[in-house]
Design a protein around this motif. Sequence first.
Motif, short mmCIF file in Angstrom:
data_model
loop_
_atom_site.label_atom_id
_atom_site.label_comp_id
_atom_site.label_asym_id
_atom_site.label_seq_id
_atom_site.Cartn_x
_atom_site.Cartn_y
_atom_site.Cartn_z
N ASN A 118 0.82 -1.21 0.00
CA ASN A 118 0.00 0.00 0.00
C ASN A 118 0.86 1.27 0.00
O ASN A 118 0.77 2.10 0.90
N ILE A 119 1.71 1.37 -0.99
CA ILE A 119 2.60 2.53 -1.08
C ILE A 119 2.28 3.33 -2.34
O ILE A 119 1.67 2.82 -3.28
N HIS A 120 2.70 4.58 -2.32
CA HIS A 120 2.55 5.42 -3.51
C HIS A 120 3.80 5.24 -4.37
O HIS A 120 4.86 5.77 -4.04
N LEU A 121 3.66 4.47 -5.44
CA LEU A 121 4.81 4.13 -6.26
C LEU A 121 4.67 4.72 -7.66
O LEU A 121 3.63 4.57 -8.30
N VAL A 122 5.70 5.39 -8.10
CA VAL A 122 5.71 5.99 -9.43
C VAL A 122 6.89 5.37 -10.19
O VAL A 122 7.98 5.27 -9.64
N THR A 160 8.45 11.11 8.44
CA THR A 160 8.08 11.27 9.84
C THR A 160 6.99 10.28 10.24
O THR A 160 6.65 10.16 11.41
N ASP A 161 6.45 9.55 9.26
CA ASP A 161 5.39 8.56 9.53
C ASP A 161 6.02 7.17 9.67
O ASP A 161 6.29 6.50 8.68
N ASP A 162 6.28 6.78 10.92
CA ASP A 162 7.00 5.52 11.18
C ASP A 162 6.31 4.30 10.58
O ASP A 162 6.96 3.42 10.02
N GLU A 163 5.00 4.27 10.72
CA GLU A 163 4.25 3.11 10.22
C GLU A 163 4.40 3.00 8.71
O GLU A 163 4.70 1.94 8.17
N GLU A 164 4.25 4.13 8.02
CA GLU A 164 4.40 4.13 6.57
C GLU A 164 5.83 3.73 6.18
O GLU A 164 6.03 2.93 5.26
N MET A 165 6.80 4.25 6.90
CA MET A 165 8.20 3.98 6.53
C MET A 165 8.55 2.51 6.71
O MET A 165 9.40 1.98 6.00
N ARG A 166 7.88 1.84 7.66
CA ARG A 166 8.14 0.40 7.78
C ARG A 166 7.63 -0.35 6.56
O ARG A 166 8.25 -1.28 6.08
N ARG A 167 6.47 0.09 6.05
CA ARG A 167 5.96 -0.53 4.80
C ARG A 167 6.89 -0.21 3.63
O ARG A 167 7.14 -1.04 2.76
N VAL A 168 7.41 1.01 3.64
CA VAL A 168 8.35 1.40 2.57
C VAL A 168 9.60 0.51 2.62
O VAL A 168 10.07 0.04 1.58
N GLU A 169 10.12 0.28 3.83
CA GLU A 169 11.30 -0.61 3.97
C GLU A 169 11.03 -1.96 3.33
O GLU A 169 11.86 -2.50 2.60
N GLN A 170 9.82 -2.51 3.62
CA GLN A 170 9.48 -3.83 3.06
C GLN A 170 9.35 -3.76 1.54
O GLN A 170 9.78 -4.67 0.82
N ALA A 171 8.77 -2.66 1.06
CA ALA A 171 8.57 -2.51 -0.38
C ALA A 171 9.93 -2.39 -1.10
O ALA A 171 10.15 -3.01 -2.15
#
Lengths: 471, 471
Positions: free
Chosen positions: B367-371, B390-401
Amino acid sequence: MRRKVLTAEHLTQIQAIVATGRVLTDESDLFSYSFDGSFGTYLPDAVVQTKSVDELAALVKLANREKIPVYPRGQSTSLSGGPLPVKGGMVFDLSVMNDVLEVYEEDLVAVVSPGVLTAAIHKAAERRGLMYPPDPSSSHVSTIGGNLAENSGGPKGLKYGVTKDYVIGLEVITPEGEIIQTGGRTVKNVTGYDLTKLIVGSEGTLGIITKAILRLIPKPQQTATMMAIFDSLVDAGSAISKILSSGILPSKMELMDQASIVAVEQYEPLGLPTDAAALILIEIDGHPLALKEETKQAAALCQAVGAREVRIAKDKKEEAELWKARKLVSPAIVRIKPTKISEDATVPRSKIPQMCERLQEIRETYNIHLVVFGHAGDGNLHPNIICDKTDDEEMRRVEQAVTAIFKAAVELGGTLSGEHGIGTMKAPFMEMELGAAGLDMMKRIKHAWDPNEIMNPGKIFPVPGQKLELS
Amino acid sequence: MRRKVLTAEHLTQIQAIVATGRVLTDESDLFSYSFDGSFGTYLPDAVVQTKSVDELAALVKLANREKIPVYPRGQSTSLSGGPLPVKGGMVFDLSVMNDVLEVYEEDLVAVVSPGVLTAAIHKAAERRGLMYPPDPSSSHVSTIGGNLAENSGGPKGLKYGVTKDYVIGLEVITPEGEIIQTGGRTVKNVTGYDLTKLIVGSEGTLGIITKAILRLIPKPQQTATMMAIFDSLVDAGSAISKILSSGILPSKMELMDQASIVAVEQYEPLGLPTDAAALILIEIDGHPLALKEETKQAAALCQAVGAREVRIAKDKKEEAELWKARKLVSPAIVRIKPTKISEDATVPRSKIPQMCERLQEIRETYNIHLVVFGHAGDGNLHPNIICDKTDDEEMRRVEQAVTAIFKAAVELGGTLSGEHGIGTMKAPFMEMELGAAGLDMMKRIKHAWDPNEIMNPGKIFPVPGQKLELS
């Protein structure tokens, strides 16, 4: 008699490892592996022929443990001693690994095994409208593995670069017998150090290449060829500069000096002007419409700097006739005397006229038969000394002349070797070009990768006090 | 507070060595040197600005003796953490070494100091009818030194290759403070190991480049540009393959996916079709007569594989308008959210459609914004994740992505990094691509050259257990 490196026990172990191939130990077989296109004869203890990478890796592990020298070898066309088994031990005859030649059109890559002939790669690419540009003169008889080890060049270096510029991935057996992959199938790859380009051109001293991924390009639609004849070598040099700075990038620009013109005419009369100081052969490739204009323009530029005559080929047949002059240089000069020392000292393009003058001086000082031709467009001349290796007095003068050629190239900002490699013959001159610190950084890599010095020993790095010896 | 590496005595010694330059130690000054175009902030102990190679070499000797980390730095546009002073110590601000930019037309080479902006080299070459082809998007703000350290790519990689393909010689300060010269002014050079191509792309971990000799080529006479719009990403991929296998080698082939088209249109309406699945921008360069024909042919090929529309620029102005779409992608997407993770995972050309599918799955799974946009012609895509650091929860998903993107690239036969480098961010993934033995061979070179690990430490090589951390 030479002391053998391999014991009977070693041989038993080697035989046990090579399950799918052959181990040659007969003196008559070994003799075929004792020389290459350069100088000297060195008998190995054994020759291994196998297509199995695992078997080769196991042999390298054994060699590393027992400190047995190992020499990868293709078709031995090397002009610098690359494959010579100078310290005895095992030769790996990789010319038998000739079964992989895959072209992936969509990726614009070819995957090849080391024993494939370079000309076979040219053909396979061309069948698909593609091109593998590196074209060493030996391409019909040399293997891609040898080309990779030596980073072979050729006339197309001017426009298309050299072997290294087309290698994007390798499979390699390290000097400790590990199988690694470097690079891959992508043209862009910056994942860590570029081991691919380090190994290509390392003359088999850092590992054995068992597979390569080569980059291909679309084949240019057409070629055009012309010959320009000059009364002065300096004018020929100017023509080369003028063409390059006019925006035209020819695919080849080859120079022949008067001595090579005369040699060819005496070998086979082609109607070349033996009183001319030099001729240049120019090939331009690309789109047919562009070619027409560029050919005219290049011819005009040659005339503007004083060409006596410019001959433009009208068709493929005439192209082949013009190129015949260049192709006959090597066979023509070996008729003069039996021994040919082919050098490849390379200078910055602008220094070609000066290099030609220095070569003229060297010819006179050492009273040698010197013929100069080569890839003038990229500064890669081939001064060839024609001599007789059984004449000790002459060979001592040749040694001095060769040393003087290397010195001249380095003093003019050039290099000992443009495309043949260092091997055994040029090792004594390494420090002259690189300095002690530069050479030391290379040695560190060698020692870090090959602590037991088993991988193609005796090449590139000089032993203290080593001198060129041809007599 | 961070423990300092430099003692007061070290600083006195450094000041004494830097006679002609400046040593910055003010926290406010140091802060400017604590970040780059990637992630993380690390304060150095001191920053040195000097044009003197001898002073830099003396500093490296001191650093090697005292085990002080040293970080060469250009304009810090690195997207992989290349210049970050992650272990404290000294930053060498090489952007001040911007005074050498010499073009030698006859030799077709330029000699440059590391602080020169890449765009300045482009201009200097063009003024003489020549071209330095590598064109990273940052070329107006990045130094050639940084380009050399990272082996920068850019859109022209397709036809012309990357930075490394144009570097033929270097002056380098080794990690022990010796000044060495590698290569030279000749395009062909096989004298020993190719230290030039080993050092270019080694991310400053093997030495400090203080001068470079670059190869130039004649500038193509003209360019032509077209935009082809597709309802399917697979069709866009097919068009790229068809063009390349038709014998046309465009100078650029750039892809933009729907998300990037939409982002650009929202940022500045250019009349792009926001319902299209993808567009490709194609630039062909060469002789005007050839261009006309090749442009028509490329347009027809795009239409044959299902392009909805092909727009061909009629003049320079229209060319610039078409390219504007691609140029605006980066500024457009940073408007969406403040943090942009720009990746450069690269796959073999034929795998671009599959890679696009994998990226689509990753977008949904995490669930990331990918371009997605980039240099499709050479397989070098730029999946960009737009997020908020600054959004820790989002950044953890980004790490996985991000991890999933690397995995997909390697599984498809590609590489972690096509042109940005490994730096700090991708180090944890090195073994996944190279295997333990491959990585070990790189480490051996590093240890042989830099036994005290002072030269740009913390880059390329992972520490055991190291993981990607963005949150």
